[in-house]
Design a protein around this motif. Structure first.
Motif, PDB file in Angstrom:
ATOM      1  N   GLY A   1       0.818  -1.216   0.000  1.00  0.00           N
ATOM      2  CA  GLY A   1       0.000   0.000   0.000  1.00  0.00           C
ATOM      3  C   GLY A   1       0.847   1.258   0.000  1.00  0.00           C
ATOM      4  O   GLY A   1       0.554   2.223  -0.704  1.00  0.00           O
ATOM      5  N   THR A   2       1.935   1.228   0.799  1.00  0.00           N
ATOM      6  CA  THR A   2       2.827   2.382   0.853  1.00  0.00           C
ATOM      7  C   THR A   2       3.489   2.632  -0.498  1.00  0.00           C
ATOM      8  O   THR A   2       3.628   3.773  -0.937  1.00  0.00           O
ATOM      9  N   GLN A   3       3.879   1.525  -1.158  1.00  0.00           N
ATOM     10  CA  GLN A   3       4.510   1.668  -2.470  1.00  0.00           C
ATOM     11  C   GLN A   3       3.546   2.287  -3.473  1.00  0.00           C
ATOM     12  O   GLN A   3       3.921   3.163  -4.267  1.00  0.00           O
ATOM     13  N   MET A   4       2.289   1.828  -3.436  1.00  0.00           N
ATOM     14  CA  MET A   4       1.283   2.393  -4.341  1.00  0.00           C
ATOM     15  C   MET A   4       1.054   3.869  -4.039  1.00  0.00           C
ATOM     16  O   MET A   4       0.913   4.693  -4.949  1.00  0.00           O
ATOM     17  N   LEU A   5       1.013   4.201  -2.732  1.00  0.00           N
ATOM     18  CA  LEU A   5       0.826   5.597  -2.351  1.00  0.00           C
ATOM     19  C   LEU A   5       2.004   6.460  -2.785  1.00  0.00           C
ATOM     20  O   LEU A   5       1.840   7.608  -3.206  1.00  0.00           O
ATOM     21  N   ARG A   6       3.212   5.891  -2.712  1.00  0.00           N
ATOM     22  CA  ARG A   6       4.385   6.628  -3.162  1.00  0.00           C
ATOM     23  C   ARG A   6       4.299   6.909  -4.658  1.00  0.00           C
ATOM     24  O   ARG A   6       4.629   8.007  -5.118  1.00  0.00           O
ATOM     25  N   GLN A   7       3.874   5.901  -5.407  1.00  0.00           N
ATOM     26  CA  GLN A   7       3.750   6.095  -6.856  1.00  0.00           C
ATOM     27  C   GLN A   7       2.684   7.144  -7.161  1.00  0.00           C
ATOM     28  O   GLN A   7       2.876   8.007  -8.030  1.00  0.00           O
ATOM     29  N   ASP A   8       1.562   7.049  -6.438  1.00  0.00           N
ATOM     30  CA  ASP A   8       0.510   8.053  -6.619  1.00  0.00           C
ATOM     31  C   ASP A   8       1.021   9.433  -6.245  1.00  0.00           C
ATOM     32  O   ASP A   8       0.708  10.429  -6.895  1.00  0.00           O
ATOM     33  N   PHE A   9       1.824   9.471  -5.157  1.00  0.00           N
ATOM     34  CA  PHE A   9       2.360  10.756  -4.702  1.00  0.00           C
ATOM     35  C   PHE A   9       3.233  11.398  -5.779  1.00  0.00           C
ATOM     36  O   PHE A   9       3.139  12.596  -6.036  1.00  0.00           O
ATOM     37  N   VAL A  10       4.093  10.587  -6.410  1.00  0.00           N
ATOM     38  CA  VAL A  10       4.958  11.117  -7.463  1.00  0.00           C
ATOM     39  C   VAL A  10       4.115  11.696  -8.591  1.00  0.00           C
ATOM     40  O   VAL A  10       4.367  12.805  -9.084  1.00  0.00           O
ATOM     41  N   ASN A  11       3.077  10.932  -8.992  1.00  0.00           N
ATOM     42  CA  ASN A  11       2.202  11.416 -10.072  1.00  0.00           C
ATOM     43  C   ASN A  11       1.445  12.667  -9.651  1.00  0.00           C
ATOM     44  O   ASN A  11       1.382  13.663 -10.385  1.00  0.00           O
TER      45      ASN A  11
END
Length: 355
Positions: free
Chosen positions: A131-141
């Protein structure tokens, strides 16, 4: 939770001890059976040249036990250490970035509370990392989008101003846009820097007593341009309350919460601030009219990088509420949210004095 973990560790230790005990017992039984058979067949004296005695028998049994134990261990090691190999394999997959790794010991061992507890803990960790990894990717976008928008605006209006064929009113209007977008960039960068700072902070270094009500009024005035632009009906009726806390850190909490209340309030909506006092604590509630935050989103909005608004129709980068939560926790307080029937309320409860 701590007792549960200790219980699981103890159960695992007892399980491994039982496995070794069983292997040892089997080896001793084999050794005993071998010696008994040699004695029954009168082969023991022949084996030792007729000089077999009690000590010789004991040593012979010990040798057979060691040999049998070694053979049994080699034959069963693949099975006995299979759960450990699965744990190591799962850890290696996680360390390699495969956050979809899940741990299972099979039907038999999964029925055991010890191994099911280990599997649950591992799988919870994997899900959190995923979940954190997905949130990080979303954060970058999201962050790229949020940063790009004001930069494009600033560059565009700067080009228009550079041409020079503008009226004075147009110049002032474009300069105002550039200023506003610059402040927006600054606010986003400040939130990221502040989040990085407080994440690594474990104690409050600048605690003193100050007027909390005055601080809240000051934060509202700082955001005057935003709430006047949206014609927000501000409802502020604060009695004087003092608190012992880090003034600069708490200021970030109120600015983020009031800014969010204005941001998500409807045009011409209402924003209200209230302080409730208890014997040992103060609770600050900041409410706004606007879209309801769904129950599943309420559980996640305090997570770093999470944005409830996936459409980018409102400004934000998923840092503000995570910062609010972290600062509140540093003050030994808590922050909660309730949202229903078009009214959303964030409540921050803080102790009046810091230990």
């Amino acid at each position: 939770m701590k007792r549960e973990k200790q219980k699981h560790r103890f159960a695992l230790t007892m399980f491994m001890a039982l496995v070794f005990f069983v292997l040892q017992t089997v080896a001793v039984i084999i050794a005993t059976a071998a010696v008994y058979l040699l004695i029954r067949l009168s082969l023991l004296d022949d084996l030792f040249g007729g000089k077999a005695n009690f000590l010789t028998v004991i040593l012979f049994m010990a040798a057979i036990s060691v040999a049998a134990g070694l053979v049994i261990t080699l034959l069963t090691s693949k099975v006995s250490i299979k759960p450990i190999n699965r744990i190591i394999d799962g850890i290696n997959r996680l360390s390699g970035g495969d956050y979809q790794a899940r741990l299972s010991f099979g039907k038999i061992l999964d029925a055991n509370p010890t191994f099911s507890g280990i599997a649950d803990s591992f799988n919870t960790l994997a899900r959190e990392l995923e979940g954190t990894q997905m949130l990080r990717q979303d954060f970058v976008n999201n962050f790229s989008h949020e940063f790009k928008t004001p930069i494009v605006s600033i560059a565009g209006f700067a080009k228009v101003l550079r041409r020079g064929d503008l009226t004075e009113d147009q110049k002032q209007e474009y300069l105002a846009v550039i200023e506003e977008e610059s402040m927006r960039l600054s606010a986003m960068a400040t939130n990221v820097l502040n989040m990085t700072r407080v994440e690594n902070q474990t104690i409050l270094s600048d605690v003193h007593s100050f007027n909390l009500s005055e601080q809240l009024r000051g934060c509202v005035l700082l955001l005057e341009g935003k709430w006047t632009k949206k014609e927000i009906d501000l409802q502020i009726d604060l009695e004087e309350h003092r608190i012992e806390a880090d003034e600069e850190l708490l200021k970030q909490v109120w600015i983020n919460l009031v800014d969010n209340a204005i941001k998500f309030s409807t045009q011409g909506g209402a924003v209200s601030l209230e302080i409730r006092e208890k014997k040992e604590s103060l609770s600050v509630s900041i409410s706004n009219t606007g879209p309801t935050i769904h129950a599943d989103q309420q559980k996640r909005i305090f997570n770093k990088f999470y944005q409830a608004d996936r459409s980018h129709s409102t400004e934000g980068n998923g840092i503000g509420l995570a910062l609010v939560k972290r600062i509140t926790e540093l003050h030994r307080g808590k922050v909660t949210v309730s949202s229903e029937n078009g009214l959303t309320t964030f409540t921050v409860t803080l102790p009046k004095k810091q230990a």
